[in-house]
Design an enzyme around this catalytic site. Structure first.
Site, PDB file in Angstrom:
ATOM      1  N   HIS A 277      -4.293  -5.005  -6.241  1.00  0.00           N
ATOM      2  CA  HIS A 277      -5.076  -5.358  -5.050  1.00  0.00           C
ATOM      3  C   HIS A 277      -6.315  -6.157  -5.457  1.00  0.00           C
ATOM      4  O   HIS A 277      -6.697  -7.125  -4.795  1.00  0.00           O
ATOM      5  CB  HIS A 277      -5.499  -4.106  -4.272  1.00  0.00           C
TER       6      HIS A 277
ATOM      7  N   ARG B 235      -1.723   0.446  -9.205  1.00  0.00           N
ATOM      8  CA  ARG B 235      -1.518  -0.430  -8.043  1.00  0.00           C
ATOM      9  C   ARG B 235      -2.821  -1.100  -7.602  1.00  0.00           C
ATOM     10  O   ARG B 235      -2.831  -2.253  -7.175  1.00  0.00           O
ATOM     11  CB  ARG B 235      -0.967   0.381  -6.855  1.00  0.00           C
TER      12      ARG B 235
ATOM     13  N   ASP C 253       2.071  -9.812  -0.029  1.00  0.00           N
ATOM     14  CA  ASP C 253       2.815  -8.628  -0.477  1.00  0.00           C
ATOM     15  C   ASP C 253       3.119  -8.692  -1.973  1.00  0.00           C
ATOM     16  O   ASP C 253       3.246  -9.775  -2.545  1.00  0.00           O
ATOM     17  CB  ASP C 253       4.112  -8.514   0.341  1.00  0.00           C
ATOM     18  N   GLY C 254       3.234  -7.519  -2.576  1.00  0.00           N
ATOM     19  CA  GLY C 254       3.651  -7.437  -3.971  1.00  0.00           C
ATOM     20  C   GLY C 254       2.533  -7.115  -4.956  1.00  0.00           C
ATOM     21  O   GLY C 254       2.750  -7.171  -6.171  1.00  0.00           O
TER      22      GLY C 254
ATOM     23  N   ASN D 229      -0.270   1.053   6.960  1.00  0.00           N
ATOM     24  CA  ASN D 229      -0.675   1.271   5.561  1.00  0.00           C
ATOM     25  C   ASN D 229      -1.493   2.556   5.367  1.00  0.00           C
ATOM     26  O   ASN D 229      -1.702   2.996   4.229  1.00  0.00           O
ATOM     27  CB  ASN D 229      -1.440   0.058   5.002  1.00  0.00           C
TER      28      ASN D 229
ATOM     29  N   THR E  13      -1.591  -1.342  10.291  1.00  0.00           N
ATOM     30  CA  THR E  13      -1.825  -0.035  10.930  1.00  0.00           C
ATOM     31  C   THR E  13      -0.950   1.037  10.258  1.00  0.00           C
ATOM     32  O   THR E  13      -1.276   2.215  10.297  1.00  0.00           O
ATOM     33  CB  THR E  13      -1.531  -0.089  12.455  1.00  0.00           C
TER      34      THR E  13
HETATM   35  C1  IPE Z   1       2.797  -5.597   4.824  1.00  0.00           C
HETATM   36  O1  IPE Z   1       3.146  -5.173   3.572  1.00  0.00           O
HETATM   37  C2  IPE Z   1       1.345  -5.327   5.086  1.00  0.00           C
HETATM   38  C3  IPE Z   1       0.406  -6.121   4.318  1.00  0.00           C
HETATM   39  C4  IPE Z   1       0.701  -7.094   3.502  1.00  0.00           C
HETATM   40  C5  IPE Z   1      -0.976  -5.771   4.533  1.00  0.00           C
HETATM   41  P1  IPE Z   1       3.763  -3.727   3.316  1.00  0.00           P
HETATM   42  O2  IPE Z   1       3.974  -3.642   1.852  1.00  0.00           O
HETATM   43  O3  IPE Z   1       2.915  -2.686   3.944  1.00  0.00           O
HETATM   44  O4  IPE Z   1       5.129  -3.811   4.108  1.00  0.00           O
HETATM   45  P2  IPE Z   1       6.461  -2.952   3.967  1.00  0.00           P
HETATM   46  O5  IPE Z   1       6.077  -1.494   3.979  1.00  0.00           O
HETATM   47  O6  IPE Z   1       7.085  -3.337   2.660  1.00  0.00           O
HETATM   48  O7  IPE Z   1       7.305  -3.347   5.139  1.00  0.00           O
HETATM   49  C1  IPE Z   2       0.328  -5.873  -0.405  1.00  0.00           C
HETATM   50  O1  IPE Z   2       0.810  -5.390  -1.606  1.00  0.00           O
HETATM   51  C2  IPE Z   2      -1.053  -5.389  -0.067  1.00  0.00           C
HETATM   52  C3  IPE Z   2      -1.107  -4.359   0.980  1.00  0.00           C
HETATM   53  C4  IPE Z   2      -0.110  -3.934   1.702  1.00  0.00           C
HETATM   54  C5  IPE Z   2      -2.399  -3.777   1.234  1.00  0.00           C
HETATM   55  P1  IPE Z   2       1.524  -3.981  -1.683  1.00  0.00           P
HETATM   56  O2  IPE Z   2       0.499  -2.934  -1.941  1.00  0.00           O
HETATM   57  O3  IPE Z   2       2.370  -3.749  -0.500  1.00  0.00           O
HETATM   58  O4  IPE Z   2       2.416  -4.173  -2.979  1.00  0.00           O
HETATM   59  P2  IPE Z   2       3.915  -3.694  -3.165  1.00  0.00           P
HETATM   60  O5  IPE Z   2       4.692  -4.276  -2.022  1.00  0.00           O
HETATM   61  O6  IPE Z   2       3.904  -2.211  -3.134  1.00  0.00           O
HETATM   62  O7  IPE Z   2       4.324  -4.271  -4.471  1.00  0.00           O
HETATM   63 MG    MG Z   3       4.273  -4.146  -0.032  1.00  0.00          MG
END
Ligand code: IPE
Ligand code: IPE
Ligand code: MG
Length: 246
Positions: free
Chosen positions: A41, A37, A24-25, A72, A70
């Site tokens: 990735h 963003r 995450d992040g 996302n 699911t």
């Molecule tokens: C969890 O991260 C899913 C993945 C890392 C693929 P999210 O960024 O989607 O989770 P939430 O929305 O902050 O709970």
């Molecule tokens: C995790 O990073 C990757 C996926 C969920 C695909 P994020 O895209 O959730 O990044 P943040 O949480 O918005 O920073």
């Molecule tokens: Mg995230």
């Protein structure tokens, strides 16, 4: 000889068999740099390669990475489309090296809901590495923990309907054999990056007795040292599985 960092000396006899990462992040990492963003990735895929190779060198048997949930699909189509192109980028850049390092690529989730090219590519990566005996790098892709449990329940129901099993015979092992993670080792350690303290529908059944580590660092900043730190912290924990240590 596996690498060691002096701040985090590891006991190589107690390496977790299976580590799961909530990566995450990525978005916030990119935003901090005034980048889109999607750039986050892209950078995040480099971390997957680095950690998989280092975990493999340490003797970790399986590493599961949460790549797309699911839920996302709620994101903008442009971001979702970009994420679905990442497997190509990842395999073009690293598949050869992963094969040389004996890594086996696997996937859990609804691969069938991805665009055909993405499906074909991931299936080809799995095919080319199917006989490798090193770490299993498992992509949780279009994966949801609740969805997985419902899918498993449906499979059990079909077995009952077809007379393959009696209701009384259904136990935890039988149920787990219908989950997408069947055959993988139990998850010893779950790590989530980016300072969020939740599971976001990840491996709800499998994480019952895993150790959890939540790190503030964003996923693209994770590196080998961070992996050693997480395993080091894991090795300081005392697991009891409901029992009492005498
Ligand atoms: C969890 O991260 C899913 C993945 C890392 C693929 P999210 O960024 O989607 O989770 P939430 O929305 O902050 O709970
Ligand atoms: C995790 O990073 C990757 C996926 C969920 C695909 P994020 O895209 O959730 O990044 P943040 O949480 O918005 O920073
Ligand atoms: Mg995230």
């Amino acid at each position: 000889m596996a690498k060691q960092f002096k701040e985090y000396p590891l006991d190589l006899n107690r390496i977790p068999a299976h580590i799961a990462f909530i990566m995450d992040g990525n978005g916030r990492w990119a935003k901090k740099r005034m980048m889109p963003r999607t750039f986050g990735h892209h950078e995040g895929t480099k971390t997957i390669r680095t950690l998989a190779l280092e975990a493999n060198a340490l003797g970790v048997k399986a590493m599961t990475v949460y790549a797309f949930s699911t839920e996302n699909f709620k994101r903008d189509a442009s971001e979702v489309d970009y994420i679905f192109k990442l497997p190509k980028e990842f395999f073009d850049a690293y598949l050869k090296e992963l094969i040389e390092n004996n890594v086996q690529i696997m996937a859990i989730g609804h691969l069938d809901r991805a665009p055909k090219e993405t499906q074909d590519l991931i299936r080809e990566g799995m095919r080319q590495t199917a006989h490798n005996t090193g770490i299993k790098l498992v992509f949780a892709f279009i994966y949801g923990g609740r969805d997985e449990i419902v899918e498993a329940a449906k499979k059990v129901a079909v077995d009952v309907k077809e007379g393959k099993v009696d209701v009384d015979q259904i136990d935890e092992d039988y149920f787990a054999s219908k989950l997408m993670t069947a055959g993988l080792p139990e998850i010893d350690l779950m790590v989530r990056s980016s300072g969020e303290y939740r599971l976001s529908n990840f491996l709800l059944w499998q994480l019952s007795y895993s150790e959890f580590i939540f790190e503030d660092m964003y996923w693209p900043d994770f590196d080998e040292k961070e992996l050693h730190k997480c395993i080091y912290i894991y090795q300081q924990r005392q697991r009891r599985f409901g029992g009492v240590i005498k």
